[in-house]
Design a protein around this motif. Structure first.
Motif, PDB file in Angstrom:
ATOM      1  N   GLY A  66       2.278  -0.921  -5.001  1.00  0.00           N
ATOM      2  CA  GLY A  66       1.189  -1.058  -4.039  1.00  0.00           C
ATOM      3  C   GLY A  66      -0.164  -1.211  -4.698  1.00  0.00           C
ATOM      4  N   GLY A  67      -1.172  -1.413  -3.875  1.00  0.00           N
ATOM      5  CA  GLY A  67      -2.524  -1.622  -4.360  1.00  0.00           C
ATOM      6  C   GLY A  67      -3.298  -0.326  -4.457  1.00  0.00           C
ATOM      7  N   THR A  68      -4.039  -0.153  -5.535  1.00  0.00           N
ATOM      8  CA  THR A  68      -4.757   1.105  -5.733  1.00  0.00           C
ATOM      9  C   THR A  68      -5.871   1.286  -4.691  1.00  0.00           C
ATOM     10  OG1 THR A  68      -5.781   2.518  -7.416  1.00  0.00           O
ATOM     11  CG2 THR A  68      -6.417   0.178  -7.412  1.00  0.00           C
ATOM     12  N   GLU A 119      -0.281 -10.248   5.239  1.00  0.00           N
ATOM     13  CA  GLU A 119       1.160 -10.495   5.244  1.00  0.00           C
ATOM     14  C   GLU A 119       1.898  -9.168   5.108  1.00  0.00           C
ATOM     15  OE1 GLU A 119       3.808 -14.055   3.506  1.00  0.00           O
ATOM     16  OE2 GLU A 119       3.011 -12.750   1.943  1.00  0.00           O
ATOM     17  N   ILE A 120       2.770  -8.881   6.057  1.00  0.00           N
ATOM     18  CA  ILE A 120       3.521  -7.627   6.094  1.00  0.00           C
ATOM     19  C   ILE A 120       4.994  -7.921   5.814  1.00  0.00           C
ATOM     20  CG2 ILE A 120       4.235  -5.651   7.494  1.00  0.00           C
ATOM     21  CD1 ILE A 120       1.264  -5.615   6.895  1.00  0.00           C
ATOM     22  N   PHE A 121       5.533  -7.247   4.807  1.00  0.00           N
ATOM     23  CA  PHE A 121       6.949  -7.355   4.481  1.00  0.00           C
ATOM     24  C   PHE A 121       7.744  -6.398   5.359  1.00  0.00           C
ATOM     25  CE2 PHE A 121      10.553  -5.387   2.335  1.00  0.00           C
ATOM     26  CZ  PHE A 121      11.311  -6.478   1.941  1.00  0.00           C
ATOM     27  N   TYR A 122       8.927  -6.846   5.811  1.00  0.00           N
ATOM     28  CA  TYR A 122       9.777  -5.948   6.594  1.00  0.00           C
ATOM     29  C   TYR A 122      11.241  -6.271   6.367  1.00  0.00           C
ATOM     30  CZ  TYR A 122      10.418  -9.782   9.953  1.00  0.00           C
ATOM     31  OH  TYR A 122      10.738 -10.986  10.539  1.00  0.00           O
ATOM     32  N   LYS A 123      12.091  -5.285   6.657  1.00  0.00           N
ATOM     33  CA  LYS A 123      13.550  -5.430   6.634  1.00  0.00           C
ATOM     34  C   LYS A 123      14.042  -5.282   8.062  1.00  0.00           C
ATOM     35  CE  LYS A 123      13.539  -2.894   2.253  1.00  0.00           C
ATOM     36  NZ  LYS A 123      14.050  -1.702   1.518  1.00  0.00           N
ATOM     37  N   GLY A 141      -1.014  -3.116   2.110  1.00  0.00           N
ATOM     38  CA  GLY A 141      -1.482  -2.563   0.849  1.00  0.00           C
ATOM     39  C   GLY A 141      -0.418  -1.860   0.048  1.00  0.00           C
ATOM     40  N   HIS A 142       0.745  -1.613   0.639  1.00  0.00           N
ATOM     41  CA  HIS A 142       1.836  -0.891  -0.011  1.00  0.00           C
ATOM     42  C   HIS A 142       3.011  -1.843  -0.265  1.00  0.00           C
ATOM     43  CE1 HIS A 142      -0.596   2.209   1.886  1.00  0.00           C
ATOM     44  NE2 HIS A 142       0.072   3.150   1.263  1.00  0.00           N
ATOM     45  N   GLY A 143       3.826  -1.517  -1.259  1.00  0.00           N
ATOM     46  CA  GLY A 143       5.043  -2.274  -1.510  1.00  0.00           C
ATOM     47  C   GLY A 143       4.785  -3.756  -1.684  1.00  0.00           C
ATOM     48  N   THR A 202      -4.404  -6.037   0.550  1.00  0.00           N
ATOM     49  CA  THR A 202      -5.724  -6.228   1.151  1.00  0.00           C
ATOM     50  C   THR A 202      -6.634  -5.042   0.842  1.00  0.00           C
ATOM     51  OG1 THR A 202      -6.894  -6.448   3.256  1.00  0.00           O
ATOM     52  CG2 THR A 202      -4.820  -5.251   3.301  1.00  0.00           C
ATOM     53  N   ASP A 203      -7.925  -5.301   0.798  1.00  0.00           N
ATOM     54  CA  ASP A 203      -8.887  -4.211   0.553  1.00  0.00           C
ATOM     55  C   ASP A 203      -9.448  -3.664   1.858  1.00  0.00           C
ATOM     56  OD1 ASP A 203     -10.339  -6.481   1.187  1.00  0.00           O
ATOM     57  OD2 ASP A 203     -12.036  -5.975  -0.113  1.00  0.00           O
TER      58      ASP A 203
END
Length: 276
Positions: free
Chosen positions: A191-193, A11-15, A59-61, A66-67
């Motif tokens: 975000g995810g490490t 899932e990708i967030f966008y503006k 993986g960010h914001g 996801t890994d």
């Protein structure tokens, strides 16, 4: 929140702000940040009559932590899907740092008509790491140290970077902006490490040489001459010779984070490039 799901289920967030028939600018953020790093530019260009779009890289914001898929090909595949979803045509794509690499590869692979011009700000192309073909690059040990710091204490590392070299706040006489530091930390910690760890390899070891050569549209390369994160000699000074229609604009004394702390200057030059 606007999101879409990629073919692999991420899932990708966008503006997406502004009139859908307005000229479009798409913003690609740097590591380990999010689309929020473009707040100033999004508002400025919206006010100039543009449609502005920005996404949180996987993986960010606010996108899925996801890994998998933390490589430049997958990052660009996600952008290709976003462009199809929103039917983005004749767009200007603006990328900072890692996002500049994403823009370079997208510009080389996008369907004809999708992209009209590209802007690379403090961008990583052609390649950051030192190799036999790139003797002026940064030693691999530099990026190994970044990975080690991330593992040891990500929260502290994400304070140290913006407090020091990212914005040039470690330079004598610098005006330190605590809110900018805190906002960098906030974005990073969202975000995810695992994504951040894997992305270090993506931004440092990906070779964008052939992507730059393949770009057919005009390219503006903006780079701070005091960039301590992506040294100008091994990035912008090489990239400009690889693009067919390139303009190089460098900024004495400005840092890697100049799009934030010197936004008025950077925005004006992007606007002039788009309207030229």
């Amino acid at each position: 929140m606007a999101t879409f799901v990629t073919r692999d289920g991420t899932e990708i967030f966008y503006k997406d702000w502004g009139a859908k028939d307005a000229p479009t600018i798409v913003f690609h953020h740097g590591w380990p940040l999010s689309s929020d790093d473009w707040d100033n530019q999004m508002l400025f260009f919206l006010g100039e009559g543009f449609r502005v779009v920005a996404h949180d890289r996987r993986g960010h914001g606010r996108s899925t932590q996801t890994d998998t898929g933390h490589d430049m090909d997958t990052y660009v595949a996600d952008v290709l899907e976003l462009a199809e979803l929103l039917d983005l045509n004749d767009a200007t794509h603006v990328g900072h740092s890692t996002g500049g690499g994403e823009v370079a590869r997208y510009a080389a692979r996008a369907r004809p008509g999708r992209i009209a011009r590209a802007v690379l700000i403090g961008a990583v192309p052609p390649i950051m790491v030192q190799t036999p073909a790139n003797p002026g690059g940064l030693p691999l040990a530099v990026f190994d140290e970044t990975r080690a710091a991330l593992i040891a204490n990500r929260a502290q590392f994400f304070l140290d970077v913006p407090s020091g070299p990212f914005y040039g706040f470690n330079r004598p006489g610098a005006t330190v902006l605590p809110g900018v530091i805190q906002n960098w930390w906030r974005q990073g910690m969202m975000g995810g490490t695992k994504a951040h760890y894997d992305c270090i390899k993506a931004f440092s070891e990906t070779d964008f040489t052939e992507d730059l050569r393949a770009i057919k549209v005009p390219v503006l390369i903006q780079h701070g001459e005091d960039d301590q994160i992506v040294p100008i000699a091994n990035s912008a000074h090489l990239a400009i010779d690889l693009v067919a229609q390139g303009t190089l604009k460098t900024y004495p004394g400005l840092s890697h984070g100049m799009a934030t702390v010197n936004a008025d200057t950077i925005n004006a030059d992007i606007l002039a490039f788009i309207r030229s």
